[in-house]
Design a protein around this motif. Structure first.
Motif, PDB file in Angstrom:
ATOM      1  N   ARG A   1      46.365  45.948  48.612  1.00 42.50           N
ATOM      2  CA  ARG A   1      46.139  46.984  47.612  1.00 42.50           C
ATOM      3  C   ARG A   1      46.639  46.527  46.243  1.00 42.50           C
ATOM      4  O   ARG A   1      46.019  46.776  45.212  1.00 42.50           O
ATOM      5  N   ALA A   2      47.808  45.846  46.277  1.00 41.40           N
ATOM      6  CA  ALA A   2      48.358  45.341  45.020  1.00 41.40           C
ATOM      7  C   ALA A   2      47.522  44.182  44.485  1.00 41.40           C
ATOM      8  O   ALA A   2      47.312  44.050  43.288  1.00 41.40           O
TER       9      ALA A   2
ATOM     10  N   LEU B   1      40.727  53.667  40.023  1.00 41.09           N
ATOM     11  CA  LEU B   1      41.458  54.209  38.876  1.00 41.09           C
ATOM     12  C   LEU B   1      40.960  53.591  37.573  1.00 41.09           C
ATOM     13  O   LEU B   1      40.921  54.229  36.539  1.00 41.09           O
TER      14      LEU B   1
ATOM     15  N   MET C   1      53.163  46.038  42.759  1.00 37.92           N
ATOM     16  CA  MET C   1      54.413  46.216  43.500  1.00 37.92           C
ATOM     17  C   MET C   1      54.171  46.531  44.968  1.00 37.92           C
ATOM     18  O   MET C   1      53.260  47.276  45.317  1.00 37.92           O
TER      19      MET C   1
ATOM     20  N   SER D   1      56.329  50.401  53.946  1.00 39.36           N
ATOM     21  CA  SER D   1      54.907  50.404  53.598  1.00 39.36           C
ATOM     22  C   SER D   1      54.477  51.843  53.356  1.00 39.36           C
ATOM     23  O   SER D   1      54.896  52.754  54.063  1.00 39.36           O
ATOM     24  N   ASN D   2      53.688  52.044  52.308  1.00 39.75           N
ATOM     25  CA  ASN D   2      53.281  53.400  51.954  1.00 39.75           C
ATOM     26  C   ASN D   2      51.773  53.515  51.820  1.00 39.75           C
ATOM     27  O   ASN D   2      51.259  53.795  50.759  1.00 39.75           O
TER      28      ASN D   2
ATOM     29  N   VAL E   1      43.786  44.600  42.321  1.00 36.05           N
ATOM     30  CA  VAL E   1      43.626  44.776  40.879  1.00 36.05           C
ATOM     31  C   VAL E   1      43.933  43.479  40.125  1.00 36.05           C
ATOM     32  O   VAL E   1      44.024  43.487  38.897  1.00 36.05           O
TER      33      VAL E   1
ATOM     34  N   PHE F   1      56.371  47.871  48.326  1.00 33.82           N
ATOM     35  CA  PHE F   1      57.634  48.580  48.528  1.00 33.82           C
ATOM     36  C   PHE F   1      58.288  48.227  49.860  1.00 33.82           C
ATOM     37  O   PHE F   1      57.669  47.657  50.761  1.00 33.82           O
TER      38      PHE F   1
ATOM     39  N   PHE G   1      48.158  55.021  51.743  1.00 37.13           N
ATOM     40  CA  PHE G   1      47.693  56.366  51.421  1.00 37.13           C
ATOM     41  C   PHE G   1      46.975  56.922  52.643  1.00 37.13           C
ATOM     42  O   PHE G   1      46.371  56.168  53.400  1.00 37.13           O
TER      43      PHE G   1
ATOM     44  N   TYR H   1      41.795  51.544  45.724  1.00 37.64           N
ATOM     45  CA  TYR H   1      42.342  52.665  44.945  1.00 37.64           C
ATOM     46  C   TYR H   1      42.592  52.286  43.481  1.00 37.64           C
ATOM     47  O   TYR H   1      42.185  52.997  42.567  1.00 37.64           O
ATOM     48  N   GLY H   2      43.228  51.139  43.285  1.00 35.08           N
ATOM     49  CA  GLY H   2      43.534  50.703  41.921  1.00 35.08           C
ATOM     50  C   GLY H   2      42.278  50.447  41.107  1.00 35.08           C
ATOM     51  O   GLY H   2      42.218  50.759  39.913  1.00 35.08           O
TER      52      GLY H   2
END
Lengths: 283, 285
Positions: free
Chosen positions: A192-193, A143, A121, A126-127, A196, A123, A129, A139-140
């Protein structure tokens, strides 16, 4: 963009969408192929308030599907139901099904984490980190337990190339992501999306906070991305829906009013309400 | 009743109110300024190198210093922080990230109650639970009392700082498949860290000035004590015992001790500000 560096997902059927689809969306892929996402009789409640009413919708693989409609029509709610982000809100309730390749996302033994891995997703705002560009992108993967530096670095480069950001940041991926411009941040969030390797990228008004130049870049990117990913985009901007999407759904007050090929929706809609909306008579 | 008259009246009232506010600020600053002036005037003359390097002299002899009390205060604060910072930060994080849960509300309420408990009561509690079973005054007992005072302070500032972290950061993490706990530790906590560190330093500054909880826990010591299960001197208790003594020389030393304490607390507060700004710049904000 070097699409060659990105392997298509193994589940992909052969009817890949070519760039020509833009000029002739009507001839776009095999409508008879089974849809990737099948939404059936889907209703949604925030507490006592019903936000979505009995939605039936099919989303084709490797195509761009746009949701349009006035504010509060439920388009973002539906998008967020596709990767179960609405689970984060207390007191929500769903009815009906969302099947991705036949599997119901709201089935009893579905792992929400797995769902969000398969349906990435992006958004509205933009968010990034508050970490380095590199750490944002991987990041993904971290995880998921990926630790190998080399693997992470390759994945980072591939994702940044995929979001057309690599050339702008390759010399400073260890710098803070918060030093990027607004448009770059949004492309970072897309990278980032992508990192993964999801099957679907859900975009919730990805350009509404960007200037026209940054918007054009993202739209161009969406165009390239649909060769490898299925994209669902919510937008307030009808020109944008017309430019980037293959199919468009028009929502009003929680109901899906009309769903068809984008050129049909924008040139000869069947519903009076759709026509009124796209011609700017309300909304 | 012309419009011009109205305007003049409004401007007059505005000027009067601004003046009243400025006066209130001045009045509020008078105690602070006079305390500082008083302490500096009385304390500075007794401050010398010996004060920082020498042990207290036996009663009646002139000279000596508070080296052991300065080190003891540092030791007590460090021990208390080692316990209180992790507990307070985790509690605050829990309360903020899981707000709405019954346990989170209970924890927040407990922290508020704990914050309101008079420090002398905290001291008695530490006396009963640590000093009595150990049969001796100790740095551990003093640190426990200080830690009990510190936990709610750290927990509440952590909670406030964590609540300031924008929701969209959490959504971004969850959308990539992170669990709530992973988001809390890998995204929310680092984002809130500058604020939390400031909160920790403010809490340190606050407990550094406490005397009551130390009176019958860490007690006092005229000598160096490197162990944590022995009575330990602290600046505040030393100031207290010198101040109530009948000797002029000890009074002077108490003033010097007060000056050192105030300067140290001021330094920690300044450090807190500097730290916050540096970290915020690093985070790119």
């Amino acid at each position: 963009m070097e699409t060659a560096t990105m392997t298509p997902s193994p589940t992909t059927p052969t009817h890949a969408v070519s760039m020509d689809a833009r000029s002739a969306p009507a001839s776009a892929p095999a409508a008879d192929a089974p849809p990737l996402i099948e939404i059936g009789g889907f209703s949604f409640w925030y507490g006592p308030k019903q936000a979505l009413f009995d939605i039936d919708l099919r989303i084709r693989e490797r195509a761009v599907t746009a949701f349009i409609g006035p504010s509060g029509c439920g388009k973002s709610t539906l998008l967020r139901c596709l990767n179960r982000m609405n689970d984060l809100i207390d007191g929500v309730r769903v009815e009906g099904s969302v099947r991705v390749q036949g599997q119901d996302l709201y089935g009893p033994d579905v792992d929400v984490v797995d769902v969000r891995k398969r349906l990435g997703m992006v958004f509205q705002k933009s968010n990034p980190f508050p970490k380095s560009i590199f750490e944002n992108v991987v990041y993904g993967l971290r995880l998921q337990g990926v630790k190998n530096k080399g693997v992470l670095r390759d994945a980072c480069e591939k994702a940044l190339r995929g979001s057309a950001l690599w050339d702008e940041v390759k010399d400073r991926i260890e710098e803070s992501a918060l030093s990027l411009s607004g448009g770059q941040m949004q492309r970072l969030c897309i990278a980032r999306a992508l990192a993964v390797e999801p099957e679907v990228v859900l975009m919730d008004e990805p350009c509404s906070a960007l200037d026209p130049i940054a918007t054009a870049k993202i739209e161009e990117l969406i165009f390239q991305l649909k060769e490898r990913f299925t994209i669902v985009i919510v937008t307030h901007n009808m020109q944008q829906a017309a430019r980037v999407s293959d199919e468009t759904g028009f929502f009003m007050l929680g109901k899906l009013i009309e769903f068809d090929k984008t050129d049909v929706i924008f040139t000869r809609p069947k519903q009076k309400m759709t026509e009124d909306y796209i011609t700017g008579r309300f909304g | 009743m012309t419009p011009g008259w109205h305007l003049r009246r409004r401007k007059l009232v505005s000027a009067a109110m601004t003046g009243a506010c400025a006066l209130a600020v001045l009045v509020a600053l008078v105690p602070l300024a006079s305390i500082l002036v008083f302490i500096v005037a009385r304390g500075l003359s007794s401050l010398d190198w010996d004060f920082f390097t020498k042990l207290p002299k036996p009663t009646g002899e002139a000279g000596g210093g508070m080296a052991n009390a300065i080190a003891g205060s540092a030791k007590l604060i460090l021990l208390a922080s080692l316990v209180a910072v992790p507990v307070g930060v985790l509690a605050g994080l829990y309360v903020a990230e899981y707000r709405g849960r019954r346990l989170a509300s209970a924890v927040r309420f407990a922290a508020d109650v704990l914050n309101g408990i008079p420090s002398i009561v905290v001291g008695i509690f530490a006396y009963g639970t640590v000093v009595l079973p150990m049969h001796r005054f100790s740095a551990i007992a003093g640190a426990v009392a200080l830690a009990i005072m510190m936990v709610p302070l750290v927990a509440r500032t952590t909670e406030e700082m964590v609540l300031l972290v924008p929701e969209m950061l959490r959504e971004g993490g969850m959308a990539l498949g992170a669990t709530r706990t992973q988001v809390a530790f890998s995204l929310v906590l680092p984002a809130a860290l500058p604020g939390i560190l400031t909160g920790v330093l403010v809490a340190v500054a606050r407990i550094a000035g406490e005397t009551a909880p130390l009176l019958f826990t860490s007690f006092n010591n005229q000598f160096w004590s490197s162990r944590i299960d022995q009575p330990t001197a602290s600046l505040t208790v030393q100031i207290y015992s010198y101040a109530i003594s009948p000797y002029d020389d000890l009074h002077r030393q108490a003033w010097a001790g007060a000056l050192v304490l105030v300067v140290l607390i001021l330094a920690v507060s300044l450090l807190a500000r500097l730290f916050t700004r540096r970290l915020e710049r690093m985070a790119g904000r």
